[in-house]
Design an enzyme around this catalytic site. Sequence first.
Site, PDB file in Angstrom:
ATOM      1  N   GLU A  90     -35.788 -30.589  15.711  1.00  0.00           N
ATOM      2  CA  GLU A  90     -37.326 -31.210  15.648  1.00  0.00           C
ATOM      3  C   GLU A  90     -37.353 -32.420  15.245  1.00  0.00           C
ATOM      4  O   GLU A  90     -37.886 -32.791  14.086  1.00  0.00           O
ATOM      5  CB  GLU A  90     -38.104 -30.299  14.684  1.00  0.00           C
ATOM      6  CG  GLU A  90     -37.802 -28.612  15.103  1.00  0.00           C
ATOM      7  CD  GLU A  90     -38.687 -27.716  14.271  1.00  0.00           C
ATOM      8  OE1 GLU A  90     -39.472 -28.072  13.594  1.00  0.00           O
ATOM      9  OE2 GLU A  90     -38.571 -26.597  13.883  1.00  0.00           O
ATOM     10  N   GLU A 104     -37.347 -20.937   8.491  1.00  0.00           N
ATOM     11  CA  GLU A 104     -37.948 -21.497   7.308  1.00  0.00           C
ATOM     12  C   GLU A 104     -37.948 -20.417   6.227  1.00  0.00           C
ATOM     13  O   GLU A 104     -38.921 -20.037   5.518  1.00  0.00           O
ATOM     14  CB  GLU A 104     -39.213 -22.124   7.708  1.00  0.00           C
ATOM     15  CG  GLU A 104     -39.232 -23.409   8.316  1.00  0.00           C
ATOM     16  CD  GLU A 104     -40.660 -24.084   8.409  1.00  0.00           C
ATOM     17  OE1 GLU A 104     -41.572 -23.338   8.090  1.00  0.00           O
ATOM     18  OE2 GLU A 104     -40.543 -25.268   9.173  1.00  0.00           O
TER      19      GLU A 104
HETATM   20  C1  GLA Z   1     -42.186 -26.754  11.722  1.00  0.00           C
HETATM   21  C2  GLA Z   1     -41.932 -25.625  12.902  1.00  0.00           C
HETATM   22  C3  GLA Z   1     -42.348 -26.204  14.234  1.00  0.00           C
HETATM   23  C4  GLA Z   1     -43.593 -27.148  14.003  1.00  0.00           C
HETATM   24  C5  GLA Z   1     -43.393 -27.935  12.961  1.00  0.00           C
HETATM   25  C6  GLA Z   1     -44.663 -28.896  12.912  1.00  0.00           C
HETATM   26  O1  GLA Z   1     -41.079 -27.459  11.763  1.00  0.00           O
HETATM   27  O2  GLA Z   1     -40.746 -25.139  13.099  1.00  0.00           O
HETATM   28  O3  GLA Z   1     -42.508 -25.250  15.042  1.00  0.00           O
HETATM   29  O4  GLA Z   1     -44.548 -26.323  13.951  1.00  0.00           O
HETATM   30  O5  GLA Z   1     -43.422 -27.225  11.835  1.00  0.00           O
HETATM   31  O6  GLA Z   1     -45.363 -29.353  13.963  1.00  0.00           O
END
Ligand code: GLA
Length: 363
Positions: A267, A160
């Site tokens: 994710e 990020e």
């Molecule tokens: C981001 C992070 C993850 C997690 C999510 C929320 O996507 O990369 O590790 O913390 O936020 O759970």
Amino acid sequence: MNFQKITKLLLPAVTGVFFAGSCIGQDQPGKGLKDYYRSLFPIGVAVSPRALQGNEGQFIVTQFNSLTPENDMKMGVIHPKEDEYDFRKADAIVDFAVRNRMKMRGHTLCWHNQVAGWMFTDKKGDTVSKEILLQRLKEHITTVVTRYKGKIYAWDVVNEAISDKKDEFYRNSAWLRICGPGFIEKAFQWAHAADPEAVLFYNDYNEINPVKRGKIIRMIKELRGKGVPVQAVGLQGHWAINEPTTEQLENTFADFAALKLPLQITELDISVYPKEHEARTRSAGDNDTSFTSERENAQAAQYRAVFEIFRKYKASLTGVTFWNVSDRHSWLDDFPVRGRKDYPLLFDRDFQPKKAFKEVVSF
Ligand code: GLA
């Protein structure tokens, strides 16, 4: 948690009569999600060590063939103080993966969140210099990557770093403010030096937004142009019933696939509520948190649509990881609305497959 209850609920999965009553189960007892996708890509899940115990652990082995630590390799957890690492939970997850011959992803080496305050300050509490911060980052990455060399096949190196704001390129984080964007290339170089075999990912969210996507792609091209080992792209995939549209996701994949790098959905979850990007307080409109058939159907349709595109892009896609195991627990129970129950996964609170599961495995 009532252990007897969970044992009873999970036992059918373990003994292979998982889908009793459904045609899938009767035809293919014991077949897990990963098995439907075996010839396409691995199917992973984000876990804590607690989820790996007992019957839930068995359930995970049946359904998934890759693990990501949900929190336990983040900088703040694994490196709480300058001279102190805590590898206990991360080790437990890696050992489980090795024991069960599962793939293991590392998450994450450099992020602006979940990092302990000491990283950016000296003993007096003043902000450290660029040189000191980069030295700390190098030490952190080298130690963590070296420890799991040969066991972790892919690392989310930087998480990020790109801004969500239209007119801002990099995220305005402590890393950026102290080091400038150079920390990104350093992180990849140090990770590569510590384990030349590990596949190194840049990972980010809201990649379906064309402006943000354009910035991610530009950054990756520039880094690679300089010889920086950014080797793959992680698309987090925190989505909802109404976002992305098929067109948005098609465009996203087409643009990233043009980089000719491996891609992963790192994710994945699909909220049953319309997408909201910012946290907010709970209001009267949030009172109905039941898993209505309308929500169930909308979610199943969205899961079907996104997996159709995943299969279409199987040449680029090297993994899909779900963010949590079942609707029993998800970070979306507290985001964007604190305390609003969500149901974003393929298995319900009793670890039974939902309609969405059926859509994902029927192809
Ligand atoms: C981001 C992070 C993850 C997690 C999510 C929320 O996507 O990369 O590790 O913390 O936020 O759970």
